[in-house]
Design a protein around this motif. Structure first.
Motif, PDB file in Angstrom:
ATOM      1  N   ILE A 124       0.842  -1.203   0.000  1.00  0.00           N
ATOM      2  CA  ILE A 124       0.000   0.000   0.000  1.00  0.00           C
ATOM      3  C   ILE A 124       0.873   1.248   0.000  1.00  0.00           C
ATOM      4  N   LEU A 125       1.896   1.262   0.834  1.00  0.00           N
ATOM      5  CA  LEU A 125       2.780   2.430   0.888  1.00  0.00           C
ATOM      6  C   LEU A 125       3.590   2.563  -0.389  1.00  0.00           C
ATOM      7  N   ALA A 126       3.989   1.431  -0.973  1.00  0.00           N
ATOM      8  CA  ALA A 126       4.779   1.474  -2.212  1.00  0.00           C
ATOM      9  C   ALA A 126       4.020   2.149  -3.336  1.00  0.00           C
ATOM     10  N   GLU A 127       2.695   2.057  -3.307  1.00  0.00           N
ATOM     11  CA  GLU A 127       1.871   2.715  -4.326  1.00  0.00           C
ATOM     12  C   GLU A 127       1.883   4.235  -4.174  1.00  0.00           C
ATOM     13  N   LYS A 128       2.330   4.718  -3.014  1.00  0.00           N
ATOM     14  CA  LYS A 128       2.264   6.150  -2.713  1.00  0.00           C
ATOM     15  C   LYS A 128       3.586   6.870  -2.953  1.00  0.00           C
ATOM     16  N   ILE A 129       4.573   6.165  -3.503  1.00  0.00           N
ATOM     17  CA  ILE A 129       5.871   6.770  -3.717  1.00  0.00           C
ATOM     18  C   ILE A 129       6.249   6.663  -5.189  1.00  0.00           C
ATOM     19  N   GLU A 130       6.972   7.649  -5.690  1.00  0.00           N
ATOM     20  CA  GLU A 130       7.237   7.719  -7.127  1.00  0.00           C
ATOM     21  C   GLU A 130       8.100   6.556  -7.615  1.00  0.00           C
ATOM     22  N   ASN A 131       9.067   6.126  -6.826  1.00  0.00           N
ATOM     23  CA  ASN A 131       9.956   5.042  -7.238  1.00  0.00           C
ATOM     24  C   ASN A 131       9.887   3.913  -6.214  1.00  0.00           C
ATOM     25  N   PRO A 132       8.922   2.998  -6.336  1.00  0.00           N
ATOM     26  CA  PRO A 132       8.733   1.948  -5.323  1.00  0.00           C
ATOM     27  C   PRO A 132       9.913   0.994  -5.197  1.00  0.00           C
ATOM     28  N   ALA A 133      10.761   0.918  -6.214  1.00  0.00           N
ATOM     29  CA  ALA A 133      11.937   0.036  -6.130  1.00  0.00           C
ATOM     30  C   ALA A 133      12.870   0.485  -5.013  1.00  0.00           C
ATOM     31  N   ARG A 134      12.806   1.763  -4.651  1.00  0.00           N
ATOM     32  CA  ARG A 134      13.704   2.323  -3.647  1.00  0.00           C
ATOM     33  C   ARG A 134      13.038   2.429  -2.275  1.00  0.00           C
ATOM     34  N   PHE A 135      11.995   1.639  -2.068  1.00  0.00           N
ATOM     35  CA  PHE A 135      11.206   1.736  -0.837  1.00  0.00           C
ATOM     36  C   PHE A 135      11.061   0.378  -0.175  1.00  0.00           C
ATOM     37  N   LEU A 136      11.136   0.376   1.159  1.00  0.00           N
ATOM     38  CA  LEU A 136      10.765  -0.795   1.955  1.00  0.00           C
ATOM     39  C   LEU A 136      10.445  -0.333   3.371  1.00  0.00           C
ATOM     40  N   ILE A 137      10.018  -1.283   4.202  1.00  0.00           N
ATOM     41  CA  ILE A 137       9.733  -1.008   5.612  1.00  0.00           C
ATOM     42  C   ILE A 137      10.864  -1.570   6.457  1.00  0.00           C
ATOM     43  N   ALA A 138      11.277  -0.809   7.474  1.00  0.00           N
ATOM     44  CA  ALA A 138      12.181  -1.318   8.504  1.00  0.00           C
ATOM     45  C   ALA A 138      11.570  -0.917   9.843  1.00  0.00           C
ATOM     46  N   HIS A 139      10.824  -1.838  10.413  1.00  0.00           N
ATOM     47  CA  HIS A 139      10.052  -1.541  11.629  1.00  0.00           C
ATOM     48  C   HIS A 139      10.889  -1.829  12.873  1.00  0.00           C
ATOM     49  N   PRO A 140      11.242  -0.777  13.648  1.00  0.00           N
ATOM     50  CA  PRO A 140      12.008  -0.960  14.877  1.00  0.00           C
ATOM     51  C   PRO A 140      11.071  -1.115  16.071  1.00  0.00           C
ATOM     52  N   PHE A 141      11.653  -1.278  17.252  1.00  0.00           N
ATOM     53  CA  PHE A 141      10.873  -1.464  18.472  1.00  0.00           C
ATOM     54  C   PHE A 141      11.370  -0.523  19.558  1.00  0.00           C
ATOM     55  N   GLN A 142      10.425  -0.091  20.383  1.00  0.00           N
ATOM     56  CA  GLN A 142      10.741   0.863  21.438  1.00  0.00           C
ATOM     57  C   GLN A 142      11.442   0.173  22.604  1.00  0.00           C
ATOM     58  N   PRO A 143      12.454   0.805  23.206  1.00  0.00           N
ATOM     59  CA  PRO A 143      13.109   2.036  22.742  1.00  0.00           C
ATOM     60  C   PRO A 143      14.019   1.738  21.551  1.00  0.00           C
ATOM     61  N   VAL A 144      13.823   2.481  20.473  1.00  0.00           N
ATOM     62  CA  VAL A 144      14.420   2.172  19.173  1.00  0.00           C
ATOM     63  C   VAL A 144      15.942   2.121  19.215  1.00  0.00           C
ATOM     64  N   HIS A 145      16.559   2.997  20.003  1.00  0.00           N
ATOM     65  CA  HIS A 145      18.021   3.024  20.035  1.00  0.00           C
ATOM     66  C   HIS A 145      18.603   1.886  20.863  1.00  0.00           C
TER      67      HIS A 145
END
Length: 311
Positions: A124-145
């Motif tokens: 769904i998010l890839a459809e919202k960006i001009e170049n989907p080849a350069r997009f992905l998700i990297a989901h971190p967890f709290q506390p992120v650092h």
């Protein structure tokens, strides 16, 4: 380090992501919105560093050097020289789409954009960006650092180059990467968590036990067990025959509701919505806020020793 990292979003996730990148020597730009939000971001980062210093995991010199690597601004032109942008704005597809348009306008269509979303499908998010080849998700967890796991979620158009560059950066940041070839609701960890939350609320509502005893069971059995060996290593160690016998007894009695449970609905209606409200499953006025923040971070202190801290 070479790469310049941007984080679009100055909330808690953005501030902690910036603590991680700058704390490993990366020049970092944080894009926020309001002056109040920018100030809060800086204060969160300083609190993160003060906690590390209190545990003798960093020095005041490390804090100064890292903060010198960070630009916190609402001027999107600061994105211009960045190599990778982490998007950490609200869980709203329309807001994210506007941010992707701004990033592309400033940086061009070849910039790598990484969403930290915890719930929106990568396709769904890839459809919202001009170049989907350069997009992905990297989901971190709290506390992120502090918490090392990152769930990397690709979609059908994610390029191997994008995947490799993002994973290389994450591994240099001492992150443990798990890969999903496509999105499923909740990815991995939140799926596991929701199953546990649902069963826990069910047991409380049935009058079987208390929130405190459930947490005690998790901290001193489930958490300790699966921290040292994996969930499925344990399954194999027990063996399929015994696990089948246990499942036959337990599966029929597990909570399988598809609706939000009464405890949550009543809590929302009454304003007893958790820690920030002062009351949820616990009375938070009886808890020490600093002690809770320490305990949230304590399992991950050792990992900070692997950072490439600037001096």
């Amino acid at each position: 380090m070479g790469k310049k990292i941007a984080i679009y979003g100055a909330g808690t996730i953005g501030a902690c992501q910036a603590t991680l990148t700058s704390g490993n020597g990366y020049s970092t730009v944080v894009i926020g919105h309001s002056e109040e939000g920018l100030s809060r971001c800086r204060n969160t980062m300083l609190q993160n560093w003060n906690d590390l210093i209190a545990q003798k995991l960093a020095t005041a010199a490390n804090r100064r050097a890292a903060m010198d690597l960070v630009t916190i601004t609402n001027d999107v032109s600061a994105l211009r020289d960045c190599d990778i942008v982490f998007e950490a704005v609200s869980e709203d597809v329309n807001i994210k789409q506007r941010v992707y348009s701004i990033i592309t306008e400033v940086c061009g269509r070849d910039i790598i954009v990484v969403s930290t979303t915890s719930s929106i499908d990568a396709a769904i998010l890839a459809e919202k960006i001009e170049n989907p080849a350069r997009f992905l998700i990297a989901h971190p967890f709290q506390p992120v650092h502090m918490l090392p796991l990152v769930e990397v979620v690709r979609h059908t158009e994610t390029s191997e180059e994008t995947l490799n560059q993002v994973c290389t950066l994450l591994k240099d940041l001492n992150r443990q990467v798990v890969m999903l070839n496509r999105s499923v609701p909740g990815f991995l960890v939140n799926r596991f968590a929701q199953a546990l939350f649902r069963e826990s609320i069910y047991l409380i509502e049935q009058g079987i036990t208390t929130a405190a005893d459930i947490d005690r069971a998790i901290k001193y059995a489930v958490g300790m067990r699966y921290a040292s060996i994996g969930l499925l290593e344990y399954y194999d160690a027990v063996g399929f025959e015994l696990e089948r016998a246990i499942a036959l007894n337990v599966y029929p009695d597990l909570c399988d509701t598809k609706s939000i449970q009464k405890t949550t609905l009543v809590g929302i209606a009454s304003g007893r919505t958790g820690q920030k409200a002062g009351q949820g499953l616990y009375d938070w006025s009886e808890k020490d806020e600093d002690d809770f923040r320490y305990r949230k971070q304590a399992p991950y202190f050792e990992g900070v020793r692997q950072w490439h801290m600037p001096e």
